[in-house]
Design an enzyme around this catalytic site. Structure first.
Site, PDB file in Angstrom:
ATOM      1  N   GLY A  74       0.813  -1.224   0.000  1.00  0.00           N
ATOM      2  CA  GLY A  74       0.000   0.000   0.000  1.00  0.00           C
ATOM      3  C   GLY A  74       0.838   1.261   0.000  1.00  0.00           C
ATOM      4  CB  CYS A  75       3.695   2.319   2.088  1.00  0.00           C
ATOM      5  SG  CYS A  75       2.798   2.241   3.660  1.00  0.00           S
ATOM      6  CB  THR A  76       5.184   0.359  -2.770  1.00  0.00           C
ATOM      7  OG1 THR A  76       6.126  -0.098  -1.790  1.00  0.00           O
ATOM      8  CG2 THR A  76       5.860   0.447  -4.126  1.00  0.00           C
TER       9      THR A  76
ATOM     10  CG  ASN B 144       5.797   6.853  -1.162  1.00  0.00           C
ATOM     11  OD1 ASN B 144       6.362   7.937  -1.041  1.00  0.00           O
ATOM     12  ND2 ASN B 144       5.369   6.150  -0.124  1.00  0.00           N
TER      13      ASN B 144
END
Length: 157
Positions: free
Chosen positions: A44-46, A49
């Site tokens: 999710g964070c990738t 970003n």
């Protein structure tokens, strides 16, 4: 979920992938999108970003700087930034001071274990150093575009 608010943005100095910054250096020059995410190199964070990266030129064309922030170390951020060719600074909040200023640490439960982690959140800070919009409990899908749309709507008024 978003809430329209106006309040003074908390001030901080922090370690980033490009050295030490003071958030005040952006005030009165640019808008700031400050997005908190849980951890480098997680799915999710990738995606979040990469979504901000893909819209980065649109943000800068609207006089807005993007700053990503998590509790990861500078080394982790440098590797993450390089791996995905992120064009903006990543802030290391390994002592959680900034997370506490913005109240993004929330109690989480995973597999019966309770801990405090970052609640994915985004803050839009205007050039007068006010938080004019915040998004809490962010769902990654289309979030970066939603933030950009909000900025476009502000600029068209």
């Amino acid at each position: 979920m978003s809430n329209f608010i106006i309040k003074q943005a908390p001030i901080f100095t922090a370690k980033t992938t490009q050295g030490l910054i003071n958030i005040e250096n952006y005030f009165y020059i640019k808008n700031i999108v400050l997005f908190f995410y849980p951890k480098d190199n997680t799915p999710g964070c990738t995606k979040e970003n990469i979504d901000f990266k893909n819209l980065y030129n649109d943000f800068t064309n609207n006089n807005t700087e993007i700053l990503g922030i998590s509790r990861d170390t500078i080394k982790s951020h440098e590797n993450f930034k390089c791996k995905y060719d992120l064009p903006y600074n990543l802030i290391s909040d390994d002592d959680e001071k900034i997370c506490k200023l913005y109240d993004v640490l929330k109690k989480k439960n995973i597999f019966g274990k309770s801990f405090y982690g970052i609640e994915r959140s985004t803050f839009l800070i205007d050039m007068k150093a006010n938080i004019i919009q915040e998004w809490r409990r962010v769902k990654v899908e289309n979030h970066a575009q939603e933030v950009l749309n909000f900025i476009h709507n502000l600029n068209s008024k």
